[in-house]
Design an enzyme around this catalytic site. Sequence first.
Site, PDB file in Angstrom:
ATOM      1  N   ARG A 186      -3.076   0.608  -3.924  1.00 44.20           N
ATOM      2  CA  ARG A 186      -3.863  -0.252  -3.019  1.00 44.20           C
ATOM      3  C   ARG A 186      -4.720   0.582  -2.059  1.00 44.20           C
ATOM      4  NH1 ARG A 186      -2.018  -5.669   0.450  1.00 44.20           N
ATOM      5  NH2 ARG A 186      -4.071  -5.955   1.389  1.00 44.20           N
TER       6      ARG A 186
ATOM      7  N   GLU B 208       0.803  -1.223   0.000  1.00 46.22           N
ATOM      8  CA  GLU B 208       0.000   0.000   0.000  1.00 46.22           C
ATOM      9  C   GLU B 208       0.837   1.275   0.000  1.00 46.22           C
ATOM     10  OE1 GLU B 208      -3.775  -0.327   2.138  1.00 46.22           O
ATOM     11  OE2 GLU B 208      -3.654   1.802   2.562  1.00 46.22           O
TER      12      GLU B 208
HETATM   13  N1  LIG Z   1      -7.014  -7.796   6.182  1.00 47.09           N
HETATM   14  C1  LIG Z   1      -7.776  -7.114   5.374  1.00 47.09           C
HETATM   15  O1  LIG Z   1      -7.390  -6.775   4.250  1.00 47.09           O
HETATM   16  C2  LIG Z   1      -9.167  -6.755   5.810  1.00 47.09           C
HETATM   17  C3  LIG Z   1     -10.072  -6.239   4.885  1.00 47.09           C
HETATM   18  C4  LIG Z   1     -11.368  -5.976   5.307  1.00 47.09           C
HETATM   19  C5  LIG Z   1     -11.731  -6.225   6.630  1.00 47.09           C
HETATM   20  N2  LIG Z   1     -10.807  -6.722   7.509  1.00 47.09           N
HETATM   21  C6  LIG Z   1     -11.183  -7.021   8.889  1.00 47.09           C
HETATM   22  O2  LIG Z   1     -12.174  -8.020   8.884  1.00 47.09           O
HETATM   23  C7  LIG Z   1     -12.965  -7.910  10.060  1.00 47.09           C
HETATM   24  C8  LIG Z   1     -14.413  -8.038   9.687  1.00 47.09           C
HETATM   25  O3  LIG Z   1     -14.593  -9.313   9.128  1.00 47.09           O
HETATM   26  P1  LIG Z   1     -16.040  -9.978   9.083  1.00 47.09           P
HETATM   27  O4  LIG Z   1     -16.998  -9.031   8.524  1.00 47.09           O
HETATM   28  O5  LIG Z   1     -15.847 -11.299   8.443  1.00 47.09           O
HETATM   29  O6  LIG Z   1     -16.429 -10.098  10.624  1.00 47.09           O
HETATM   30  P2  LIG Z   1     -16.270 -11.276  11.709  1.00 47.09           P
HETATM   31  O7  LIG Z   1     -15.045 -12.048  11.502  1.00 47.09           O
HETATM   32  O8  LIG Z   1     -16.502 -10.666  13.035  1.00 47.09           O
HETATM   33  O9  LIG Z   1     -17.522 -12.209  11.365  1.00 47.09           O
HETATM   34  C9  LIG Z   1     -18.824 -11.705  11.515  1.00 47.09           C
HETATM   35  C10 LIG Z   1     -19.701 -12.675  12.327  1.00 47.09           C
HETATM   36  O10 LIG Z   1     -20.050 -13.780  11.488  1.00 47.09           O
HETATM   37  C11 LIG Z   1     -19.755 -15.007  12.161  1.00 47.09           C
HETATM   38  N3  LIG Z   1     -19.509 -15.995  11.120  1.00 47.09           N
HETATM   39  C12 LIG Z   1     -18.362 -16.242  10.452  1.00 47.09           C
HETATM   40  N4  LIG Z   1     -18.588 -17.144   9.494  1.00 47.09           N
HETATM   41  C13 LIG Z   1     -19.891 -17.495   9.574  1.00 47.09           C
HETATM   42  C14 LIG Z   1     -20.724 -18.383   8.849  1.00 47.09           C
HETATM   43  N5  LIG Z   1     -20.258 -19.071   7.794  1.00 47.09           N
HETATM   44  N6  LIG Z   1     -22.014 -18.500   9.224  1.00 47.09           N
HETATM   45  C15 LIG Z   1     -22.518 -17.765  10.265  1.00 47.09           C
HETATM   46  N7  LIG Z   1     -21.789 -16.898  10.967  1.00 47.09           N
HETATM   47  C16 LIG Z   1     -20.486 -16.761  10.613  1.00 47.09           C
HETATM   48  C17 LIG Z   1     -18.582 -14.648  13.023  1.00 47.09           C
HETATM   49  O11 LIG Z   1     -18.396 -15.601  14.051  1.00 47.09           O
HETATM   50  C18 LIG Z   1     -18.996 -13.267  13.523  1.00 47.09           C
HETATM   51  O12 LIG Z   1     -19.903 -13.397  14.581  1.00 47.09           O
HETATM   52  C19 LIG Z   1     -12.614  -6.574  10.691  1.00 47.09           C
HETATM   53  O13 LIG Z   1     -11.844  -6.810  11.840  1.00 47.09           O
HETATM   54  C20 LIG Z   1     -11.794  -5.865   9.627  1.00 47.09           C
HETATM   55  O14 LIG Z   1     -10.827  -5.017  10.191  1.00 47.09           O
HETATM   56  C21 LIG Z   1      -9.548  -7.000   7.115  1.00 47.09           C
END
Ligand SMILES: NC(=O)c1ccc[n+]([C@@H]2O[C@H](COP(=O)([O-])OP(=O)(O)OC[C@H]3O[C@@H](n4cnc5c(N)ncnc54)[C@H](O)[C@@H]3O)[C@@H](O)[C@H]2O)c1
Length: 349
Positions: free
Chosen positions: A228, A224
């Site tokens: 990016r 980045e």
């Molecule tokens: N590294 C990166 O490039 C990047 C990019 C975007 C977001 N992020 C990060 O990702 C996080 C958000 O990720 P998210 O939206 O996946 O949230 P999360 O990981 O909290 O998941 C959301 C909810 O869905 C549940 N869950 C997961 N899989 C499931 C399934 N198959 N069925 C039912 N429930 C399920 C989880 O247990 C949780 O309660 C943030 O911390 C953000 O900072 C990182």
Amino acid sequence: MQVHIPLKKVIDNSYSITIDTIPTTHFDTKVAIVTNPKVAGLHLGYLLSKITAKELYIITVPDGEEYKNQVSIDLILESLFNHRFNRKSMLIAFGGGVIGDMVGYASSIYQREIDFIQIPTTLLSQVDASVGGKTGMNNSYGKNLVGAFHQPKAVYIDPSFLRTLASREFGAGIAEIVKMAVTFNKDFFAFLETADLKNPEILQDAIKKAVQTKADVVAQDEKEHGIRAALNYGHTFGHVIENETKYKRYLHGEAVSIGMVMANNTSVKMGLMSQDEAHRVKNLLEKYELPTSYNISNTSDFYETFYLDKKSSDTSITFILPVGIGDVKITDECEESLIIEVLKEFGSN
Ligand SMILES: NC(=O)c1ccc[n+]([C@@H]2O[C@H](COP(=O)([O-])OP(=O)(O)OC[C@H]3O[C@@H](n4cnc5c(N)ncnc54)[C@H](O)[C@@H]3O)[C@@H](O)[C@H]2O)c1
């Protein structure tokens, strides 16, 4: 006197992303699957029918963004020490973006780096978080402020996990898909306008297109330093909304959805995007019941909060503004008065 250390080297961090049912795989090493109780309850049985290892351990951390912290990282690391993991051992991140980011980070620091694989289970993590090697955790100063770039060895995206996902979580993933299309891929955007992403086959195609779009961007700018950052479209505004609503009212993707509308309105005012294009983006977000409006109670406070953004400096704020649909501009030269005008359209003062 000087001692010179020549460290110029070409490192190949390439990896493949498989979008399909998880292949049956045996790892001839120690492996730990890191997950949370919710994902384990729903899908661990299926994963264990696909993956075997010389020694296989399950590490469970509490579910939720509030546990994306040092305590959970320590829990993972201690478990690895207890099981005497070595530098040939491997972690598997099995969950949403919270698990993916933490497992990536833990594997980047355990004995200075071990391998990990991403098996994302939310739509947001399948199209965005699992791809590109950004890893990390939150602390009391903010979100994702501690971390490392550490690319996974592989990513297995199995869309069948999404069958159990709550509908708001699904929508939050759609917001990140729309983000990818608006910034980088106008054909993909046109596809999304007519596609029914509730249809599993069409969804799988959309996931593939989103992942390809992100992969192309990451390949150009892994750490980045430039392009990016455009993937933060909608995030500059979205982070302020999350901050103002104490991370409780909106899921991240929902705040980004409103943020994209705000960024589009800025682009329209700057002559970078037509009103019609801005409407098309808003319509697409609303098709998936994503929020597109927000009541800003104090535009100056809102503006000041931009300075907390990682992309901002003490004196300038970086905005990611779409140029039409399919192109994007990263700029720190937006007039404050113009941004305030945009914010006033969302607020009462
Ligand atoms: N590294 C990166 O490039 C990047 C990019 C975007 C977001 N992020 C990060 O990702 C996080 C958000 O990720 P998210 O939206 O996946 O949230 P999360 O990981 O909290 O998941 C959301 C909810 O869905 C549940 N869950 C997961 N899989 C499931 C399934 N198959 N069925 C039912 N429930 C399920 C989880 O247990 C949780 O309660 C943030 O911390 C953000 O900072 C990182």
